[in-house]
Design a protein around this motif. Sequence first.
Motif, PDB file in Angstrom:
ATOM      1  N   SER A  25      -8.743   0.568  -3.493  1.00 45.49           N
ATOM      2  CA  SER A  25      -8.395  -0.225  -4.733  1.00 45.49           C
ATOM      3  C   SER A  25      -7.277  -1.246  -4.771  1.00 45.49           C
ATOM      4  O   SER A  25      -7.598  -2.321  -5.496  1.00 45.49           O
TER       5      SER A  25
ATOM      6  N   CYS B  80      -9.242   5.032  -4.762  1.00 44.11           N
ATOM      7  CA  CYS B  80      -7.845   5.243  -4.446  1.00 44.11           C
ATOM      8  C   CYS B  80      -7.365   6.643  -4.074  1.00 44.11           C
ATOM      9  O   CYS B  80      -6.872   7.480  -4.827  1.00 44.11           O
ATOM     10  N   PRO B  81      -7.756   6.689  -2.713  1.00 43.95           N
ATOM     11  CA  PRO B  81      -8.176   6.146  -1.569  1.00 43.95           C
ATOM     12  C   PRO B  81      -9.923   6.074  -1.492  1.00 43.95           C
ATOM     13  O   PRO B  81     -10.359   6.870  -2.261  1.00 43.95           O
TER      14      PRO B  81
ATOM     15  N   SER C  50       0.956  -1.245  -0.140  1.00 42.40           N
ATOM     16  CA  SER C  50       0.107   0.111   0.018  1.00 42.40           C
ATOM     17  C   SER C  50       1.034   1.198  -0.126  1.00 42.40           C
ATOM     18  O   SER C  50       2.061   1.118   0.404  1.00 42.40           O
ATOM     19  N   CYS C  51       0.519   2.474  -0.337  1.00 43.43           N
ATOM     20  CA  CYS C  51       0.861   3.583  -0.464  1.00 43.43           C
ATOM     21  C   CYS C  51       0.912   4.409   0.741  1.00 43.43           C
ATOM     22  O   CYS C  51       1.654   5.264   1.162  1.00 43.43           O
ATOM     23  N   GLY C  52       0.024   3.960   1.673  1.00 46.66           N
ATOM     24  CA  GLY C  52      -0.340   4.710   2.803  1.00 46.66           C
ATOM     25  C   GLY C  52      -1.469   5.427   2.861  1.00 46.66           C
ATOM     26  O   GLY C  52      -1.943   6.211   3.579  1.00 46.66           O
TER      27      GLY C  52
END
Length: 327
Positions: free
Chosen positions: A94, A168-169, A15-17
């Motif tokens: 996502s 996303c998000p 995840s990107c956070g």
Amino acid sequence: MPKEKLKIAFYWAASCGGCEIAVLDINEKILDVVSIADIVFWPVAMDIKYKNVEAMPDKYIDITFFNGSIRSEEQEHMAKLLRKKSKTLVAFGSCAQEGCIPGLANLHDRKEIFDKVYVKSKSISNPHGTVPKTSTKTTEGTLKLPEFYDTVKTLDQTVDVDYYLPGCPPPVKLITAAVEAIAKNQLPPKGSVLAPLKSVCDECPRKKENKKISKIYRVHEKTPEPERCLLEQGIICMGPATRSGCGAQCLTVDMPCTGCGGPCPNSPEQGAAMLSALASILGLENEQDHYSEEEVEKLMDQVKDPVGTFYMYSLPSSILRRKVKKE
Ligand code: SF4
Ligand code: SF4
Ligand code: SF4
């Protein structure tokens, strides 16, 4: 007697956070969450160890919001552990639902990724070509790292999932609606996507005039007219193939939808649905009547990054899943 509070967990895998930040974006609604629930596991915000989760009885957690896709042995372990310990598991965002941007790595395998990241990048000096190993012997003992998988998977390709919160998000209003549904015990049937049964086009204020196009522009190549549909101005917009719930927010700032809401309710193959919408606006449905094969190829050649355009968020969950190499 006061009602017992729900037990909620949050976890991030590949995840990107951003999904963790989205939880905080619900602002004062977080107080509603805290009034109905105790957060029992949230590694990004509280000091708690995996062994604490392992010690919980099965189904101890009422709801786990799981963001991120599955790309490593550790993430798979946590997905399986949290599934066991949770009554309800929500694929949050996502990445968990469809694989998302981390899933574009499925165009490569582990060796190509390690070569690029640890050996060939211009900023790297790695004369021995050392790459991460799952086990390394040192004088102090054996160091272990989780295995990095060849293929990014979605959460439901790994464990059983009860609900999906797309985006996303995920947009704040979808998160707050989900929290309210949880608080009132009004969640829809298992397997539901917690978002409206509409497309982004249905929420978009731009006018559609049913005009055909013959040229495709990348977003930086054209300043669009402010009120007209971007797709009808030649800028690829995934709105027709994307589930709504965000209020068509990208379109309000002159940016096309890139598809983060996931597929529309009745067209699970998002990329194919968009290709079909594009073929129709290019007038290619009966191409044999209008265009030669070369002309069709010339039109489609204008799409510079087909996978990144049509499958930016959904490659791992699509029928394509990943690039396959001939041995
Ligand atoms: S869904 Fe988007 S915001 Fe959430 S973790 Fe994935 S890339 Fe980040
Ligand atoms: S294609 Fe894009 S710009 Fe056109 S109506 Fe749909 S969401 Fe709006
Ligand atoms: S308009 Fe499309 S890309 Fe933008 S937030 Fe909505 S679903 Fe995501």
